[in-house]
Design a protein around this motif. Structure first.
Motif, PDB file in Angstrom:
ATOM      1  N   TRP A  64       0.958  -1.176   0.129  1.00 33.86           N
ATOM      2  CA  TRP A  64       0.058  -0.142  -0.142  1.00 33.86           C
ATOM      3  C   TRP A  64       1.128   1.176   0.132  1.00 33.86           C
ATOM      4  O   TRP A  64       0.376   2.182  -0.726  1.00 33.86           O
ATOM      5  CB  TRP A  64      -0.886   0.084   1.216  1.00 33.86           C
ATOM      6  CG  TRP A  64      -1.851  -1.261   1.326  1.00 33.86           C
ATOM      7  CD1 TRP A  64      -2.204  -2.218   0.297  1.00 33.86           C
ATOM      8  CD2 TRP A  64      -2.784  -1.579   2.618  1.00 33.86           C
ATOM      9  NE1 TRP A  64      -2.950  -3.061   0.888  1.00 33.86           N
ATOM     10  CE2 TRP A  64      -3.337  -2.848   1.980  1.00 33.86           C
ATOM     11  CE3 TRP A  64      -2.974  -0.953   3.730  1.00 33.86           C
ATOM     12  CZ2 TRP A  64      -4.425  -3.124   2.790  1.00 33.86           C
ATOM     13  CZ3 TRP A  64      -3.967  -1.355   4.579  1.00 33.86           C
ATOM     14  CH2 TRP A  64      -4.573  -2.544   4.119  1.00 33.86           C
ATOM     15  N   LEU A 111      -4.236   2.521   6.816  1.00 34.80           N
ATOM     16  CA  LEU A 111      -4.681   3.501   5.558  1.00 34.80           C
ATOM     17  C   LEU A 111      -4.779   4.913   6.228  1.00 34.80           C
ATOM     18  O   LEU A 111      -4.359   5.631   5.310  1.00 34.80           O
ATOM     19  CB  LEU A 111      -5.906   2.839   5.148  1.00 34.80           C
ATOM     20  CG  LEU A 111      -6.024   1.630   4.544  1.00 34.80           C
ATOM     21  CD1 LEU A 111      -7.421   0.999   4.074  1.00 34.80           C
ATOM     22  CD2 LEU A 111      -5.264   1.730   2.949  1.00 34.80           C
ATOM     23  N   LEU A 155      -7.215   3.233  -3.691  1.00 36.51           N
ATOM     24  CA  LEU A 155      -7.119   1.928  -2.899  1.00 36.51           C
ATOM     25  C   LEU A 155      -8.384   1.354  -2.196  1.00 36.51           C
ATOM     26  O   LEU A 155      -8.958   2.166  -1.630  1.00 36.51           O
ATOM     27  CB  LEU A 155      -5.842   1.617  -1.997  1.00 36.51           C
ATOM     28  CG  LEU A 155      -5.499   0.045  -1.494  1.00 36.51           C
ATOM     29  CD1 LEU A 155      -3.966   0.051  -1.342  1.00 36.51           C
ATOM     30  CD2 LEU A 155      -6.041  -0.131  -0.248  1.00 36.51           C
ATOM     31  N   SER A 187      -6.728  -4.662  -3.040  1.00 37.50           N
ATOM     32  CA  SER A 187      -5.907  -5.448  -2.172  1.00 37.50           C
ATOM     33  C   SER A 187      -6.752  -6.579  -1.357  1.00 37.50           C
ATOM     34  O   SER A 187      -7.627  -5.912  -0.882  1.00 37.50           O
ATOM     35  CB  SER A 187      -5.140  -4.725  -1.220  1.00 37.50           C
ATOM     36  OG  SER A 187      -4.647  -5.474  -0.096  1.00 37.50           O
TER      37      SER A 187
END
Length: 285
Positions: free
Chosen positions: A106, A130, A194, A234
């Motif tokens: 990431w 994140l 993402l 992901s």
């Protein structure tokens, strides 16, 4: 130095044995390599290739031939050097988990100020990771998190209280809802960098409440639509619980149908641990 402008690989099954641990990567890759990536004028770090042969511009080159003639080198400023390389080696030797590998990947996709989606918040560790990637002083980043269980979002919120600043927490929006409904909460004008999935059941929770293949495929379709070019889906998926194997197979089927012109799809898992988590990346060109 071998000059490479375009590198095409279709490696359907790649196996290596290191330290009695076997790891299988299935790649379906077709990509262009920018001229800056391969250069004889820059300081470089050599790549060791663990394969009997590879296809390069239509020619078959064995490892021995590559070592005796030209070698491919990678610039030190390449996005796959440094810590990512170390994490992959540690994963191969059993020192890193699939989720840790995902977090490092990431870092090479998400930028400060980006919008991202945690499709399955669970206990909040992915949400927190994140958040740390998108948060900065501009307060432009956003993390959209969701889970079907209220208790999961309570755990996520508690974790953020401990490890995120008040300003960072303002960037997170949490919703009690299915991951298949993510398009309902992400504004139409927001480009998502993402979308992260950590499937299965809530650790420490009711193991009868699981993600299911039907809604997960719908969620992947939604993620495909909202993802910006250069973005990543992901997925960490598990096969050790009832319904897990079916869900994995549906994900694999979904990924296999994505056009190679627009997507790079990769699967990583441990061969001699059949119930170990499987890590899947779907990169949108």
């Amino acid at each position: 130095m071998l000059s490479v402008e375009s590198l095409q690989m279709n490696l359907s099954s790649y196996s290596s044995i290191l330290g009695r641990r076997m790891v299988k990567c299935e790649w379906n890759l077709k990509f262009s390599v920018s001229p800056w990536l391969f250069s004889s004028k820059k300081s470089t770090t050599s790549i060791a290739t663990f394969a009997s042969s590879s296809e390069l511009n239509g020619a078959s080159i064995s490892v021995a031939e590559a070592e005796s003639s030209s070698s491919i080198s990678l610039c030190r400023d390449s996005p796959i050097s440094g810590s990512m390389e170390q994490v992959m080696v540690e994963y191969i030797f059993g020192r890193k988990k699939a989720t840790e590998v995902a977090h490092y990947v990431w870092k090479h996709v998400v930028q400060k100020g980006d919008a991202v989606v945690d499709a399955t918040c669970g206990n909040g560790y992915d949400t927190l990771a994140l958040l740390k990637l998108v948060a900065d002083k501009t307060q432009r980043g956003r993390v959209y998190g969701m889970d079907v269980q209220k208790i999961a979002l309570e755990s996520t919120s508690s974790l953020l209280d401990q490890f995120a600043s008040p300003n960072e927490k303002e960037l997170v929006e949490l919703f009690v809802m299915s991951h298949s409904q993510m398009e309902d909460i992400v504004p139409n004008d927001v480009a998502v960098r993402l979308v992260a999935f950590n499937l299965g059941y809530l650790p420490g929770g009711d193991k009868k409440i699981i993600t299911r293949s039907e809604t997960t495929v719908l969620a992947l379709e939604a993620a495909k639509r909202i993802l910006t070019p250069g973005g990543l889906i992901s997925i960490v998926t598990y096969v050790g619980h009832p319904g897990g194997r079916e869900e994995f197979e549906k994900i694999e089927e979904f990924a296999s149908r994505l056009p190679v012109e627009g997507w790079n799809c990769c699967k990583l898992h441990t061969l001699n641990r059949p119930l170990a988590p499987m890590l899947i990346f779907l990169f949108k060109r």
